[in-house]
Enzyme design. Structure first.
Site, short mmCIF file in Angstrom:
data_model
loop_
_atom_site.label_atom_id
_atom_site.label_comp_id
_atom_site.label_asym_id
_atom_site.label_seq_id
_atom_site.Cartn_x
_atom_site.Cartn_y
_atom_site.Cartn_z
N ASP A 246 0.83 -1.20 0.00
CA ASP A 246 0.00 0.00 0.00
C ASP A 246 0.87 1.26 0.00
OD1 ASP A 246 -2.66 1.26 0.34
OD2 ASP A 246 -1.87 1.86 2.29
N GLU A 295 13.97 -15.76 -0.54
CA GLU A 295 14.82 -16.68 0.24
C GLU A 295 14.07 -17.40 1.34
OE1 GLU A 295 17.89 -14.15 1.63
OE2 GLU A 295 18.75 -13.79 -0.37
#
Length: 576
Positions: A246, A295
């Protein structure tokens, strides 16, 4: 299928659109070079924005929730979407429709439970849909434990360092620290009562670029950075395949918090100059988040770690600055706000499309095209309303879905919903209140979806119409999902057909868009991949297509090869 320098004219004096663009045709963006192996799913994805409080109500209380959304996810899959982005479902006082979050790693009671979230994710993954969580990093709710602790702490206490507290200007500090304005109207500062109730010492203020219920975080503080990394890991561990960020152009503010000057929100071409938008430290932060999502293992997601998606809501009109957020190692997608705000006008759209493709090509990223969202006036209304608005919105949908890159659809767009007229006494949007009741706000695009039946709540849930999250119009019976599924000419069936044809005609790993059309902007044409050509007639007259080209899909009836105004057609290209 495009004209030469002067359009050929048939017996009825209707311009005829022919085969391929002539040499020298404007070339848009796209990546060049040797073809690569299979592209990541997100480069050409169709993503569906699901606004849960207005999507489907599972418990009959009038507010949409996670169980209701889970039961209706089949609609999103049948639409042909690749992913679903769900707007905030967290605990919130609802000062800004859930974007004032009090606990970022919990589910609001009205939305369900964490088990309901798991059921939603599992159902989405069973249907082949990735799930994106809305991440709101610029601010928290004023009900967040951090902010409550800040207000309770000493004026110079460390609890306040997580937010932007400053001493006011003028005698007694009774004036705001600077001239910054809230995006919703009024000053971006609220004065804080002294903790001891006395008037001694200069007044302290806190910053809120939105409502006073949404205090801005200080992103220079390590504990703020660490907290959002915890939030990201939490939702990855609970099945998320990515995040929509956002107001991703805010977060960091210019050191020293200098004045911004007059007309701060009136000239979008200068927004990147505001001291609270588009600051340089955003880019290393997003590189850090990109590495994190690629990751972190996250056992429940449908996408592998390398396939996860970060999309930013970056509201800038400068396409080159916009594209910087999608550079290698940063965000995967950035909503193209200039396209979302462009009028239905051929020259303007051609310019915006060309600039977007050129800017993203320079950084090796796809464009993320957007026609509407929970913050925008619905396309049917924005393009003129009534029959004309519906016609143009359908044409815009086919134009958008033909373009290379990703597409974000907002719920109800596929039904051709207009902006609803919400009565003043039912309006929830803080824009209405903070503008002094001059801006009706965004509630008109947040009205619950009509699923079936002939009167409100149209299958949204087992509740009385007056208890719905927002009131639905009485004339939406023909716009319900059920009604449109039974009509082959409906907007819903147009969207479903468009995503099928789009998937059958990928742009390819080295797509280049060549746009052709007159300088007047009366029509525009380009090729999608090897076998599909898109033609948009912006009018005012008709166009005739060459008879050798087969119409695969059209936003309005095409008879005897004549394409009327405000119509988009997809054509099968005759290969030589």
């Amino acid at each position: 299928m495009t004209t030469a320098r002067r359009p050929a004219v048939g017996p009825d004096s209707t311009p005829t659109v022919r085969a391929d663009p002539p040499a020298g045709t404007h070339t848009g963006g796209g990546r060049t070079g040797a073809p690569r192996q299979a592209e990541p799913w997100w480069r050409d994805a169709v993503c569906y924005e699901l606004y849960p409080r207005a999507f489907a109500d599972g418990d009959g209380d009038g507010t949409g929730d996670l169980p209701g959304a889970t039961g209706r996810l089949g609609h999103v899959a049948r639409l042909g979407a690749d992913a679903v982005w769900i707007t905030p479902f967290h605990p919130s006082p609802l000062a800004d429709a859930g974007y004032d979050i009090a606990d970022h790693t919990a589910v609001a009671d009205a939305m369900g439970t964490l088990d309901d979230w798991h059921a939603f994710v599992d159902r989405a993954h069973d249907l082949g849909l990735r799930v994106l969580v809305d991440l709101v990093p610029n601010h928290t709710s004023s009900a967040h434990p951090w902010f409550r602790a800040a207000l309770a702490a000493d004026e110079e206490g460390p609890e306040r360092e997580r937010y932007v507290f400053r001493t006011g200007r003028g005698p007694g500090g009774l004036l705001p620290p600077n001239d910054w304005r809230s995006a919703f109207g009024g000053p971006a500062w609220t004065r804080v009562p002294r903790r001891d109730g006395r008037d001694a010492g200069p007044a302290r203020w806190y910053l809120h670029l939105h409502t006073p219920d949404q205090p801005d975080l200080d992103w220079n503080r390590p504990e703020v950075v660490a907290e959002y990394e915890r939030i990201i890991r939490f939702w990855l561990d609970h099945g998320a395949d990515g995040f929509r960020i956002d107001v991703a152009h805010t977060l960091f503010k210019e050191p020293g918090l200098p004045d911004a000057g007059p007309r701060q929100h009136e000239d979008p071409h200068r927004w990147h100059l505001l001291p609270y938008y588009d600051r340089e430290p955003l880019h290393p932060l997003y590189r850090r988040w990109r590495a994190l999502v690629e990751e972190h293992p996250g056992p429940r997601g449908l996408a592998t770690a390398a396939e996860r998606l970060l999309v930013g809501e970056v509201i800038l009109t400068d396409q080159r600055r916009l594209a910087r957020y999608a550079r290698p190692g940063e965000l995967h997608h950035v909503f193209n706000s200039p396209y979302a705000e462009c009028p239905w006008e051929g020259r303007a759209l051609r310019r915006v499309i060309g600039e977007a493709l050129a800017a993203t090509a320079a950084v090796g990223a796809p464009v993320a095209w957007v026609l509407g969202s929970h913050d925008a006036v619905r396309a049917v209304t924005r393009f003129g309303g009534g029959e004309m608005g519906v016609r143009r919105a359908r044409a815009a949908a086919l134009l958008t879905l033909a373009l290379p890159g990703a597409v974000y659809l907002y719920q109800g767009e596929e039904l051709g919903l207009p902006q609803a007229d919400v009565p003043e006494e039912r309006r929830r949007d803080p824009l209405w209140r903070m503008s002094g009741h001059t801006d009706p706000g965004r509630d008109g695009c947040r009205v619950p979806l009509p699923w079936s039946g002939t009167e409100p709540p149209y299958g949204f849930g087992d509740c009385a119409p007056h208890r719905c999250w927002l009131p639905q119009p009485d004339d939406w019976a023909a716009l319900t999902v059920r009604a449109q599924e039974e009509d082959p000419g409906s907007t819903l069936e147009l969207y479903r057909a468009a995503t099928r044809v789009r998937r059958a005609h990928p742009t390819g790993p080295a797509a280049r868009l060549r746009m052709a059309g007159p300088a007047s902007g009366e029509w525009l044409t380009f090729r999608r991949g090897a076998g599909l050509r898109c033609l948009v007639n912006f009018g005012p007259g008709d166009l005739r297509i060459a008879p050798a080209h087969e119409v695969l899909l059209a936003s309005a009836p095409v008879a005897d090869g004549v394409v009327p105004a405000d119509t988009t057609v997809w054509l099968r290209v005759r290969e030589r």
